[in-house]
Design an enzyme around this catalytic site. Structure first.
Site, PDB file in Angstrom:
ATOM      1  N   CYS A 114       0.371  -5.587  -1.367  1.00  0.00           N
ATOM      2  CA  CYS A 114      -0.811  -5.969  -0.600  1.00  0.00           C
ATOM      3  C   CYS A 114      -0.558  -7.234   0.224  1.00  0.00           C
ATOM      4  O   CYS A 114       0.075  -7.162   1.261  1.00  0.00           O
ATOM      5  CB  CYS A 114      -2.026  -6.090  -1.513  1.00  0.00           C
ATOM      6  N   HIS A 221      -1.942  -1.033  -4.432  1.00  0.00           N
ATOM      7  CA  HIS A 221      -1.728  -1.774  -5.674  1.00  0.00           C
ATOM      8  C   HIS A 221      -1.137  -0.865  -6.751  1.00  0.00           C
ATOM      9  O   HIS A 221      -1.860  -0.293  -7.569  1.00  0.00           O
ATOM     10  CB  HIS A 221      -3.052  -2.367  -6.162  1.00  0.00           C
ATOM     11  N   GLU A 223       0.413  -1.785  -9.344  1.00  0.00           N
ATOM     12  CA  GLU A 223       0.323  -2.408 -10.672  1.00  0.00           C
ATOM     13  C   GLU A 223      -0.935  -1.991 -11.434  1.00  0.00           C
ATOM     14  O   GLU A 223      -1.067  -2.269 -12.625  1.00  0.00           O
ATOM     15  CB  GLU A 223       0.367  -3.933 -10.532  1.00  0.00           C
TER      16      GLU A 223
END
Length: 261
Positions: A114, A221, A223
């Site tokens: 990001c 994202h 993660e």
């Protein structure tokens, strides 16, 4: 027990309980630990000392540039601040712009997420749309209202370009990803390769063409609950493998006895 590869994680400057702080949200460091890496949060300052930064990065096995609520200051790519661009972190800007070329010089595995994706583009001379939702032809890429599970749910597709780093990690030509950003790539930095695009044409993943090591950055994202999303998992597994390779190479160099002169 073999030590886990050590991955530096860029901090953000925030004010917490009235005090300036260097911080990283848990999802980034927890994701690294889940994939067998040891995170090390690195503070950020505007007066980056190149020699100190090089010495620090040389001790690492990987570098993660995280997402953030803040945006790269548009002065970094020669523009004035747009009204929608309301939160900056110039200490992080300075650190990221110094660390990216050092990571490339040291052939350090690099993953940008990001804001980290946007930092990589700016570090290579690219520019950003400060408010993607105002650009004709582009969709609104900001997160929907709701709790975190709603905000980080997959919201649009991407097309993965063949022959690149991302295609090496994930065989399918398409996937769905979350979308939690207002800014995006306008002009691609020189020396970068587009790895994936959204249906509206917005760049969603990039890599460094001349990198000798893993060097990938994505606008979404990965993660966030990576075990539930095969693409996210593939990215983190690929980064972790590169960090393990780097760690093994570093250990071999350290353990090789010096030859008598």
């Amino acid at each position: 027990m073999t030590p886990r590869p050590l991955v530096g994680v860029i901090a953000c400057r925030r004010t917490i309980e009235g005090h300036p702080a260097h911080m990283v949200t848990d999802k980034y460091v927890s994701a690294l630990r889940e994939f067998g890496l040891e995170p090390l949060v690195i503070p950020v300052w505007e007066d980056v000392m190149a020699d100190s930064a090089r010495a620090l990065l040389a001790r690492l096995d990987g570098l993660l540039l995280t997402g953030s609520y803040s945006n790269v200051h548009p002065a970094r790519y020669g523009e004035a601040i747009a009204p929608e661009n309301t939160y900056e972190d110039t200490a992080r800007d300075a650190s990221a712009m110094a660390w990216v070329p050092l990571a490339l010089e040291l052939q350090l595995p690099l993953l940008g997420i990001c804001r980290g994706f946007q930092e990589l583009n700016v570090a290579f001379g690219g520019s950003l749309h400060q408010a993607v939702q105002n650009v004709p032809g582009l969709r609104d890429h900001r997160e929907p209202e709701g709790d975190l599970d709603v905000q980080f749910a997959p919201s649009h597709g991407i097309s993965i370009l063949p022959g690149g780093r991302l295609a090496e990690l994930y065989a399918a030509p398409e996937a769905r990803v979350n979308s939690v950003h207002q800014q995006g790539v306008a002009r691609l930095g020189e020396g970068l390769r587009v790895e994936a695009v959204a249906p509206d044409g917005l760049v969603e993943a990039i890599s460094i063409i001349a990198a000798g090591a893993f060097a990938l950055a994505v606008q979404w994202h990965p993660e966030w609950k990576p075990r539930q999303h095969p693409l996210y998992q593939a990215i983190l597994e690929g980064f972790a493998a590169a960090c393990r390779d780097r760690s093994g190479q570093a250990s071999s160099v350290q353990e090789t006895p010096r030859q008598p002169s």
